[in-house]
Design an enzyme around this catalytic site. Structure first.
Site, PDB file in Angstrom:
ATOM      1  N   ASP A  92      39.013  19.423  71.757  1.00 30.95           N
ATOM      2  CA  ASP A  92      38.042  18.612  72.475  1.00 30.95           C
ATOM      3  C   ASP A  92      38.346  17.148  72.169  1.00 30.95           C
ATOM      4  O   ASP A  92      38.805  16.818  71.073  1.00 30.95           O
ATOM      5  CB  ASP A  92      36.632  18.997  71.999  1.00 30.95           C
ATOM      6  CG  ASP A  92      35.537  18.324  72.809  1.00 30.95           C
ATOM      7  OD1 ASP A  92      35.867  17.514  73.696  1.00 30.95           O
ATOM      8  OD2 ASP A  92      34.368  18.597  72.544  1.00 30.95           O
ATOM      9  N   SER A  93      38.082  16.282  73.119  1.00 27.77           N
ATOM     10  CA  SER A  93      38.449  14.871  72.955  1.00 27.77           C
ATOM     11  C   SER A  93      37.587  14.125  71.953  1.00 27.77           C
ATOM     12  O   SER A  93      37.942  13.038  71.517  1.00 27.77           O
ATOM     13  CB  SER A  93      38.340  14.163  74.307  1.00 27.77           C
ATOM     14  OG  SER A  93      36.978  14.081  74.702  1.00 27.77           O
ATOM     15  N   GLY A  94      36.431  14.689  71.617  1.00 29.35           N
ATOM     16  CA  GLY A  94      35.494  13.977  70.766  1.00 29.35           C
ATOM     17  C   GLY A  94      34.438  13.218  71.534  1.00 29.35           C
ATOM     18  O   GLY A  94      33.542  12.616  70.942  1.00 29.35           O
ATOM     19  N   GLY A  95      34.521  13.265  72.866  1.00 29.26           N
ATOM     20  CA  GLY A  95      33.545  12.548  73.679  1.00 29.26           C
ATOM     21  C   GLY A  95      32.118  12.992  73.422  1.00 29.26           C
ATOM     22  O   GLY A  95      31.205  12.168  73.319  1.00 29.26           O
ATOM     23  N   PHE A  96      31.922  14.301  73.288  1.00 30.76           N
ATOM     24  CA  PHE A  96      30.572  14.812  73.050  1.00 30.76           C
ATOM     25  C   PHE A  96      30.065  14.372  71.682  1.00 30.76           C
ATOM     26  O   PHE A  96      28.910  13.985  71.535  1.00 30.76           O
ATOM     27  CB  PHE A  96      30.553  16.336  73.146  1.00 30.76           C
ATOM     28  CG  PHE A  96      29.203  16.946  72.854  1.00 30.76           C
ATOM     29  CD1 PHE A  96      28.233  17.005  73.836  1.00 30.76           C
ATOM     30  CD2 PHE A  96      28.896  17.426  71.591  1.00 30.76           C
ATOM     31  CE1 PHE A  96      26.972  17.543  73.568  1.00 30.76           C
ATOM     32  CE2 PHE A  96      27.652  17.970  71.301  1.00 30.76           C
ATOM     33  CZ  PHE A  96      26.680  18.018  72.307  1.00 30.76           C
ATOM     34  N   ASP A 146      35.566  11.650  77.901  1.00 30.77           N
ATOM     35  CA  ASP A 146      34.540  11.472  78.917  1.00 30.77           C
ATOM     36  C   ASP A 146      33.259  10.976  78.265  1.00 30.77           C
ATOM     37  O   ASP A 146      33.123  10.995  77.047  1.00 30.77           O
ATOM     38  CB  ASP A 146      34.281  12.788  79.659  1.00 30.77           C
ATOM     39  CG  ASP A 146      33.716  13.868  78.734  1.00 30.77           C
ATOM     40  OD1 ASP A 146      34.042  13.845  77.522  1.00 30.77           O
ATOM     41  OD2 ASP A 146      32.970  14.737  79.209  1.00 30.77           O
ATOM     42  N   GLN A 194      31.738  15.529  85.195  1.00 35.64           N
ATOM     43  CA  GLN A 194      30.364  15.230  84.792  1.00 35.64           C
ATOM     44  C   GLN A 194      29.508  15.085  86.054  1.00 35.64           C
ATOM     45  O   GLN A 194      29.868  15.580  87.103  1.00 35.64           O
ATOM     46  CB  GLN A 194      30.343  13.984  83.913  1.00 35.64           C
ATOM     47  CG  GLN A 194      30.983  14.163  82.549  1.00 35.64           C
ATOM     48  CD  GLN A 194      30.129  14.986  81.590  1.00 35.64           C
ATOM     49  OE1 GLN A 194      28.961  15.281  81.857  1.00 35.64           O
ATOM     50  NE2 GLN A 194      30.710  15.370  80.466  1.00 35.64           N
ATOM     51  N   GLY A 221      28.651  18.317  80.239  1.00 39.42           N
ATOM     52  CA  GLY A 221      27.260  17.962  80.455  1.00 39.42           C
ATOM     53  C   GLY A 221      26.369  19.139  80.781  1.00 39.42           C
ATOM     54  O   GLY A 221      25.293  18.969  81.368  1.00 39.42           O
ATOM     55  N   ASP A 271      33.520  28.131  75.102  1.00 39.46           N
ATOM     56  CA  ASP A 271      33.502  27.954  73.653  1.00 39.46           C
ATOM     57  C   ASP A 271      32.079  27.655  73.237  1.00 39.46           C
ATOM     58  O   ASP A 271      31.285  27.155  74.040  1.00 39.46           O
ATOM     59  CB  ASP A 271      34.409  26.804  73.208  1.00 39.46           C
ATOM     60  CG  ASP A 271      33.723  25.454  73.411  1.00 39.46           C
ATOM     61  OD1 ASP A 271      33.158  24.916  72.441  1.00 39.46           O
ATOM     62  OD2 ASP A 271      33.720  24.938  74.553  1.00 39.46           O
ATOM     63  N   CYS A 310      30.102  49.063  67.365  1.00 37.05           N
ATOM     64  CA  CYS A 310      31.141  48.068  67.075  1.00 37.05           C
ATOM     65  C   CYS A 310      32.153  48.638  66.094  1.00 37.05           C
ATOM     66  O   CYS A 310      31.795  49.354  65.162  1.00 37.05           O
ATOM     67  CB  CYS A 310      30.501  46.804  66.500  1.00 37.05           C
ATOM     68  SG  CYS A 310      31.691  45.530  66.027  1.00 37.05           S
ATOM     69  N   CYS A 312      34.313  46.571  64.299  1.00 35.70           N
ATOM     70  CA  CYS A 312      34.842  45.514  63.432  1.00 35.70           C
ATOM     71  C   CYS A 312      34.830  45.957  61.968  1.00 35.70           C
ATOM     72  O   CYS A 312      34.199  46.947  61.605  1.00 35.70           O
ATOM     73  CB  CYS A 312      34.034  44.218  63.604  1.00 35.70           C
ATOM     74  SG  CYS A 312      32.436  44.201  62.764  1.00 35.70           S
ATOM     75  N   CYS A 315      31.305  46.373  60.449  1.00 38.53           N
ATOM     76  CA  CYS A 315      30.550  47.543  60.918  1.00 38.53           C
ATOM     77  C   CYS A 315      31.188  48.858  60.472  1.00 38.53           C
ATOM     78  O   CYS A 315      30.476  49.851  60.289  1.00 38.53           O
ATOM     79  CB  CYS A 315      30.426  47.499  62.443  1.00 38.53           C
ATOM     80  SG  CYS A 315      29.322  46.189  63.032  1.00 38.53           S
ATOM     81  N   HIS A 341      31.712  39.860  62.393  1.00 38.60           N
ATOM     82  CA  HIS A 341      31.156  40.739  63.418  1.00 38.60           C
ATOM     83  C   HIS A 341      30.889  39.977  64.709  1.00 38.60           C
ATOM     84  O   HIS A 341      31.238  40.444  65.801  1.00 38.60           O
ATOM     85  CB  HIS A 341      29.854  41.393  62.951  1.00 38.60           C
ATOM     86  CG  HIS A 341      29.092  41.980  64.104  1.00 38.60           C
ATOM     87  ND1 HIS A 341      29.460  43.177  64.677  1.00 38.60           N
ATOM     88  CD2 HIS A 341      28.056  41.498  64.831  1.00 38.60           C
ATOM     89  CE1 HIS A 341      28.662  43.422  65.712  1.00 38.60           C
ATOM     90  NE2 HIS A 341      27.801  42.419  65.817  1.00 38.60           N
TER      91      HIS A 341
END
Length: 378
Positions: A92-96, A146, A194, A221, A271, A310, A312, A315, A341
């Site tokens: 991620d660009s770090g904008g958020f 952004d 956006q 956004g 994500d 599950c 995993c 579990c 899990h």
């Protein structure tokens, strides 16, 4: 090498199955990408993340830029080698993150001046500097810088924000054209649309980034406080306009139900920190709905795993009673097992969703599963 291949579209919705091909992995879509903000998925090792079936994870430019620094990671050969993750990586660009600082930042046409949340030191992110940072990190996929539009935002506020994001995209593309890969493999640049909750602004954003002919497109956004139905409305509208042959990514979302609803609306990539964060605080997601494993009612469940459906490691080997005991005893192993899990569940849910799309049964399967989860909450 073709970056993205669209393999199947649902006849009953906009759900899609495809494959992303990078230098480090082939990634089947729809896909959920675990978040490793500072170069680690919290509470689990890269080997454990790999065991869940994940073949792409996230890193965050803002956090890695501040600590340990992009130059150091570049000296290590890039983020893959630094954290010993052999598969694909998105940054991620770090904008958020810069946007979320609010009281510590100043936005201008040039970029964003901000103070570090770590030590108060002053920094400047520009479209060019963020592209350079992500080149050094060496992610397979990296994102445009952004300005995240808050919720709620008037049309005028969202339009002003979008104008900055459009300008920054153009500057980023120019910089990338003049600066080839550092690590000897392709890095694919995604634009971010956006526009807030305003359809006409979303259309303007998508038209702009589609004109830049980028490898993939994200919707930013969303999941910033709006009701889920608003998120679904905007995503549904936006995917009607996004190029069909390119991957579509909704950033920072979300619950299992969010993911399934957005898959129906034509989204390929997701994500979110939710599965790992919830696991560390006593809640896991299961095929029967959320489970609050720290609750006292699980103290005597000696023969019941977190999720009987599950497979995993947690579990297969441990009971709810034991994992609850670890949690109330402040044992770190509780957080590891619960996180493992949750990551496994999200990966398996995406794999099953993909197969349902390929089989032409996704909508029927999704409807039944959402109804089951809704009933479990009542």
């Amino acid at each position: 090498m073709t970056f993205f291949t669209l393999e199947k579209k649902s006849s009953a919705s906009k759900a899609r199955a495809g494959t992303l091909r990078t230098a480090h992995a082939e990634i089947q879509t729809p896909v959920f990408m675990p978040v490793g903000t500072a170069g680690a998925v919290k509470a689990v090792s890269p080997r454990e993340v790999e065991s869940t079936g994940a073949r792409i994870i996230l890193g965050n430019t803002y956090h890695l830029y501040l600590r340990p620094g992009c130059d150091l990671i570049a000296q290590a050969g890039g983020l893959h080698r630094f954290i010993n993750w052999p598969h694909a990586m998105l940054t991620d660009s770090g904008g958020f993150q810069v946007w979320s600082l609010e009281t510590l930042r100043k936005v201008s046409e040039n970029g964003v001046e901000f103070r570090s949340h770590l030590d108060g030191s002053k920094h400047l992110f520009t479209p060019e500097s963020v592209m350079e940072a992500q080149r050094k990190l060496g992610a397979d996929i990296f994102m445009a810088f952004d300005e995240c539009t808050p919720y709620p935002a008037t049309k005028e506020e969202a339009a002003k924000s979008l104008a900055l994001t459009k300008l920054w995209h153009e500057r980023a593309v120019r910089w990338l054209t003049d600066h080839p890969e550092l690590h000897g493999y392709p890095q694919y640049f995604f634009g971010i649309a956006q526009g807030g909750m305003h359809e006409e602004l979303r259309a303007e954003a998508i038209e702009h980034i589609a004109g830049l002919e980028l490898p993939g497109y994200a919707l930013g956004g969303l999941s910033v406080g709006e009701p889920a139905e608003e998120m679904y409305r905007i995503a549904d509208y936006a995917t009607n306009l996004m190029p069909a042959g390119k991957p579509r990514y909704v950033m920072g979302v979300g619950t299992p139900a969010n993911l399934l609803e957005l898959i129906s609306r034509g989204v390929d990539m997701f994500d979110c920190v939710l599965p790992t964060r919830a696991a560390r605080h006593g809640t896991v997601f299961t095929w029967n709905g959320p489970l609050h494993y720290k609750a006292a009612r699980h103290a005597q469940e000696l023969d019941t795993p977190i999720d009987p459906d599950c497979g995993c490691y947690a579990c297969r080997n441990f009971s709810r009673a034991y994992i609850r005991h670890l949690f109330v005893s402040n044992e770190i192993l509780a957080l590891e097992l619960a996180t493992l899990h949750c990551l496994h569940f999200y990966q398996e849910m995406m794999q099953v969703a993909r197969q349902q799309i390929l089989d032409g049964t996704f909508e029927v399967w999704k409807k039944a599963l959402l109804e089951k989860w809704k009933t479990s909450e009542e």
